[in-house]
Design an enzyme around this catalytic site. Structure first.
Site, PDB file in Angstrom:
ATOM      1  N   LYS A 190      21.764  39.360  48.221  1.00 59.20           N
ATOM      2  CA  LYS A 190      23.121  38.876  48.495  1.00 59.20           C
ATOM      3  C   LYS A 190      23.598  39.341  49.879  1.00 59.20           C
ATOM      4  CE  LYS A 190      27.369  37.479  47.810  1.00 59.20           C
ATOM      5  NZ  LYS A 190      27.740  36.077  47.804  1.00 59.20           N
ATOM      6  N   THR A 218      29.562  41.708  43.823  1.00 58.55           N
ATOM      7  CA  THR A 218      28.826  42.035  45.045  1.00 58.55           C
ATOM      8  C   THR A 218      29.152  43.477  45.407  1.00 58.55           C
ATOM      9  OG1 THR A 218      29.003  39.761  45.842  1.00 58.55           O
ATOM     10  CG2 THR A 218      28.478  41.447  47.475  1.00 58.55           C
ATOM     11  N   LEU A 243      33.559  42.268  39.086  1.00 55.45           N
ATOM     12  CA  LEU A 243      34.611  43.167  39.557  1.00 55.45           C
ATOM     13  C   LEU A 243      34.635  43.197  41.083  1.00 55.45           C
ATOM     14  CD1 LEU A 243      33.741  45.942  36.957  1.00 55.45           C
ATOM     15  CD2 LEU A 243      35.652  44.328  36.849  1.00 55.45           C
ATOM     16  N   PRO A 244      35.725  43.697  41.672  1.00 52.70           N
ATOM     17  CA  PRO A 244      35.840  43.600  43.137  1.00 52.70           C
ATOM     18  C   PRO A 244      34.758  44.362  43.907  1.00 52.70           C
ATOM     19  CG  PRO A 244      37.990  44.042  42.137  1.00 52.70           C
ATOM     20  CD  PRO A 244      36.976  44.174  41.044  1.00 52.70           C
ATOM     21  N   LYS A 260      33.881  42.553  53.919  1.00 49.17           N
ATOM     22  CA  LYS A 260      33.285  43.456  52.923  1.00 49.17           C
ATOM     23  C   LYS A 260      31.758  43.319  52.931  1.00 49.17           C
ATOM     24  CE  LYS A 260      32.489  43.525  48.037  1.00 49.17           C
ATOM     25  NZ  LYS A 260      32.706  42.872  46.749  1.00 49.17           N
TER      26      LYS A 260
HETATM   27  P1  NAD Z   1      39.110  38.898  42.105  1.00 43.37           P
HETATM   28  O1  NAD Z   1      39.849  40.002  42.749  1.00 43.37           O
HETATM   29  O2  NAD Z   1      39.752  37.540  41.996  1.00 43.37           O
HETATM   30  O3  NAD Z   1      38.689  39.323  40.611  1.00 43.37           O
HETATM   31  C1  NAD Z   1      38.316  40.622  40.233  1.00 43.37           C
HETATM   32  C2  NAD Z   1      39.012  40.896  38.912  1.00 43.37           C
HETATM   33  O4  NAD Z   1      38.555  42.138  38.374  1.00 43.37           O
HETATM   34  C3  NAD Z   1      40.534  41.017  39.050  1.00 43.37           C
HETATM   35  O5  NAD Z   1      41.175  40.055  38.225  1.00 43.37           O
HETATM   36  C4  NAD Z   1      40.830  42.458  38.603  1.00 43.37           C
HETATM   37  O6  NAD Z   1      42.062  42.578  37.929  1.00 43.37           O
HETATM   38  C5  NAD Z   1      39.647  42.718  37.689  1.00 43.37           C
HETATM   39  N1  NAD Z   1      39.372  44.133  37.426  1.00 43.37           N
HETATM   40  C6  NAD Z   1      39.465  45.189  38.260  1.00 43.37           C
HETATM   41  N2  NAD Z   1      39.070  46.322  37.620  1.00 43.37           N
HETATM   42  C7  NAD Z   1      38.730  45.950  36.361  1.00 43.37           C
HETATM   43  C8  NAD Z   1      38.251  46.663  35.215  1.00 43.37           C
HETATM   44  N3  NAD Z   1      38.024  47.983  35.262  1.00 43.37           N
HETATM   45  N4  NAD Z   1      37.991  45.974  34.081  1.00 43.37           N
HETATM   46  C9  NAD Z   1      38.186  44.632  34.019  1.00 43.37           C
HETATM   47  N5  NAD Z   1      38.657  43.903  35.078  1.00 43.37           N
HETATM   48  C10 NAD Z   1      38.908  44.560  36.219  1.00 43.37           C
HETATM   49  O7  NAD Z   1      37.703  38.783  42.877  1.00 43.37           O
HETATM   50  P2  NAD Z   1      36.654  37.587  42.805  1.00 43.37           P
HETATM   51  O8  NAD Z   1      36.897  36.628  43.908  1.00 43.37           O
HETATM   52  O9  NAD Z   1      36.576  37.105  41.405  1.00 43.37           O
HETATM   53  O10 NAD Z   1      35.316  38.379  43.187  1.00 43.37           O
HETATM   54  C11 NAD Z   1      34.633  39.195  42.266  1.00 43.37           C
HETATM   55  C12 NAD Z   1      33.315  39.629  42.886  1.00 43.37           C
HETATM   56  O11 NAD Z   1      32.550  38.467  43.212  1.00 43.37           O
HETATM   57  C13 NAD Z   1      33.457  40.421  44.178  1.00 43.37           C
HETATM   58  O12 NAD Z   1      32.507  41.448  44.184  1.00 43.37           O
HETATM   59  C14 NAD Z   1      33.187  39.387  45.264  1.00 43.37           C
HETATM   60  O13 NAD Z   1      32.679  39.967  46.442  1.00 43.37           O
HETATM   61  C15 NAD Z   1      32.154  38.520  44.576  1.00 43.37           C
HETATM   62  N6  NAD Z   1      32.068  37.145  45.089  1.00 43.37           N
HETATM   63  C16 NAD Z   1      33.189  36.415  45.290  1.00 43.37           C
HETATM   64  C17 NAD Z   1      33.077  35.117  45.766  1.00 43.37           C
HETATM   65  C18 NAD Z   1      34.309  34.271  46.024  1.00 43.37           C
HETATM   66  O14 NAD Z   1      34.193  33.236  46.699  1.00 43.37           O
HETATM   67  N7  NAD Z   1      35.481  34.639  45.501  1.00 43.37           N
HETATM   68  C19 NAD Z   1      31.821  34.561  46.018  1.00 43.37           C
HETATM   69  C20 NAD Z   1      30.680  35.312  45.753  1.00 43.37           C
HETATM   70  C21 NAD Z   1      30.812  36.619  45.282  1.00 43.37           C
END
Ligand code: NAD
Length: 297
Positions: free
Chosen positions: A171, A96, A65-66, A246
Site C-alpha cells: 500500500k 493503512t 481505523l484511521p 499520511k
Molecule cells: P474515517 O475517519 O472516515 O473512518 C475511521 C472511523 O474509525 C471513524 O468513524 C472513527 O470514529 C472510527 N474509530 C476510531 N477509533 C475507533 C475504535 N477504537 N473503534 C471503532 N471505531 C473507531 O477514515 P476512512 O476514510 O474510513 O479511512 C480509514 C482507513 O482507510 C485509513 O487508514 C485510511 O488511510 C484508509 N484508506 C482510506 C481511503 C479513502 O479514500 N478514504 C482509501 C484507502 C485507504
C-alpha cells in the site's frame, strides 16, 4: 455466511460493512460516532455500543481505523480485540498503517492463537461503496485462504502480498507512486498550457502515450478531460490531501527504516506539506494542481 465484528464504520468502513451485509453475512459493527453506527443499521447490520460487543462471538473481526495508534489501542488495549476474540477467530485489519505496527500487532495476536492479516485497500470511497476495492494482504497463507471469500464481497481484487506487514508495504509503495505521478501530471498540464497546448489535447495524446497513468486517465487534476475526476467538482474528495500526506509520511519513515533511496517521494511529501493548510487538508489530493498552477499565474 460468517458472523463478522466490524470496528470503524467511517467513510470506508461504513460502505464496506454494508457490502458484507448485502453478501449475507451477520455484521455487528462499532464506531464511537453515533451517525456511523446508524448508517450500519440502515444498511441492515447490527450496531453495538462497545467494541467488545462486536468482537465477542465473531468468527471474523475486521477493522477500518484511521491510523496505527487506533489499531494498537483497539487490538491490544484493555478490553480490546485480543482480549475479547473467540479462540481461532480470524482478524483482518484493513486500515493503512505503518508496517512495524501491523507486524507487532499480528505477532501479539498469533501469540494468543489468533491469525491476523493486514489487508489495506486501494479504490477509495467509490470503490468501497461499489464493492470494487483492491485488497493487498499480508499474513499466513492459511489465514489468507479463509479471508479471501469475505474480502471478495467488498472488492474486485484480493492479492496475497506475502508475510505479515507486506500488505502495508504494498500500500505504501503504491501510494508513493500515486503521490509522485499526480504531481507529474499537474506539472505537465501547467507547462502545456503555458506552451499553448490545451489540457484536453495533452490528455488525448498522453493518455495514449508513455506518460499515461491513473492520475491522468482516471483522476485528471484539471477540469474537463475526465468528467468524473474531483477537479470537476471543486476538488471534493475522493482521497484527501491529509491522507496523501499520511501515506507519503509512512513511505518516508519506511524508507528511512530500511535505507531505501526515495528522493522524489521525499520531494512529493514536501510539496504536499507546503500545500496543506486548514483550507486544503480536506480537499482531494489532486487539488495540488492549484498550487502548481495558481489561477493568477
Ligand atoms: P474515517 O475517519 O472516515 O473512518 C475511521 C472511523 O474509525 C471513524 O468513524 C472513527 O470514529 C472510527 N474509530 C476510531 N477509533 C475507533 C475504535 N477504537 N473503534 C471503532 N471505531 C473507531 O477514515 P476512512 O476514510 O474510513 O479511512 C480509514 C482507513 O482507510 C485509513 O487508514 C485510511 O488511510 C484508509 N484508506 C482510506 C481511503 C479513502 O479514500 N478514504 C482509501 C484507502 C485507504
Amino acid at each position: 455466511m460468517a458472523r463478522i465484528g466490524f470496528l470503524g464504520l467511517g467513510n470506508m468502513g461504513g460502505p464496506m460493512a454494508a457490502n458484507l451485509v448485502r453478501a449475507g453475512h451477520a455484521v455487528r459493527g462499532f464506531d464511537p460516532v453515533p451517525s456511523a453506527r446508524q448508517r450500519l443499521v440502515a444498511a441492515g447490520g447490527l450496531a453495538v455500543e462497545a467494541a467488545a460487543e462486536a468482537v465477542r462471538g465473531a468468527e471474523v473481526v475486521l477493522s477500518m481505523l484511521p491510523e496505527g495508534r487506533q489499531v494498537r489501542e483497539a487490538y491490544l488495549g484493555p478490553g480490546g480485540v485480543l482480549a475479547t476474540a473467540e479462540p481461532g477467530a480470524l482478524l483482518i485489519d484493513c486500515s493503512t498503517i505503518d508496517v512495524a505496527t501491523a507486524r507487532s500487532v499480528a505477532e501479539a495476536a498469533a501469540a494468543r492463537g489468533l491469525p491476523m492479516l493486514d489487508a489495506p485497500v486501494s479504490g477509495g470511497v467509490g470503490g468501497a461503496t461499489a464493492g470494487t476495492l483492491t485488497f493487498m494482504v499480508g499474513g499466513e497463507e492459511e489465514a489468507f485462504a479463509r479471508a479471501k471469500p469475505i474480502l471478495e464481497a467488498m472488492g474486485k481484487a484480493v492479492i496475497h502480498a506475502g508475510p505479515s506487514g507486506n500488505g502495508q508495504a504494498a500500500k505504501i509503495c503504491n501510494n508513493l507512486m500515486l503521490g509522485i505521478q499526480m504531481i507529474s501530471v499537474c506539472e505537465a498540464m501547467a507547462l502545456a498550457e503555458k506552451l499553448g497546448l490545451s489540457h484536453q489535447t495533452l490528455f488525448e495524446i498522453s493518455s495514449k502515450s508513455s506518460g499515461q497513468c491513473w492520475s491522468l486517465t482516471s483522476y485528471c487534476p484539471v477540469p474537463g478531460p475526465v468528467p468524473s475526476s474531483p477537479a470537476n467538482r471543486g476538488y471534493a474528495p475522493g482521497f484527501t490531501v491529509a491522507m496523501m500526506r499520511k501515506d507519503l509520511k509512512l513511505a518516508q519513515e519506511a524508507a528511512q527504516a530500511v535505507g531505501a533511496r526515495t528522493p522524489l517521494a521525499a520531494e512529493a511529501y514536501q510539496l504536499y506539506n507546503l500545500f496543506a493548510s486548514k483550507a486544503t487538508e480536506g480537499l482531494d489530493f489532486s487539488a495540488i494542481m492549484t498550487m502548481i498552477a495558481p489561477k493568477d499565474d
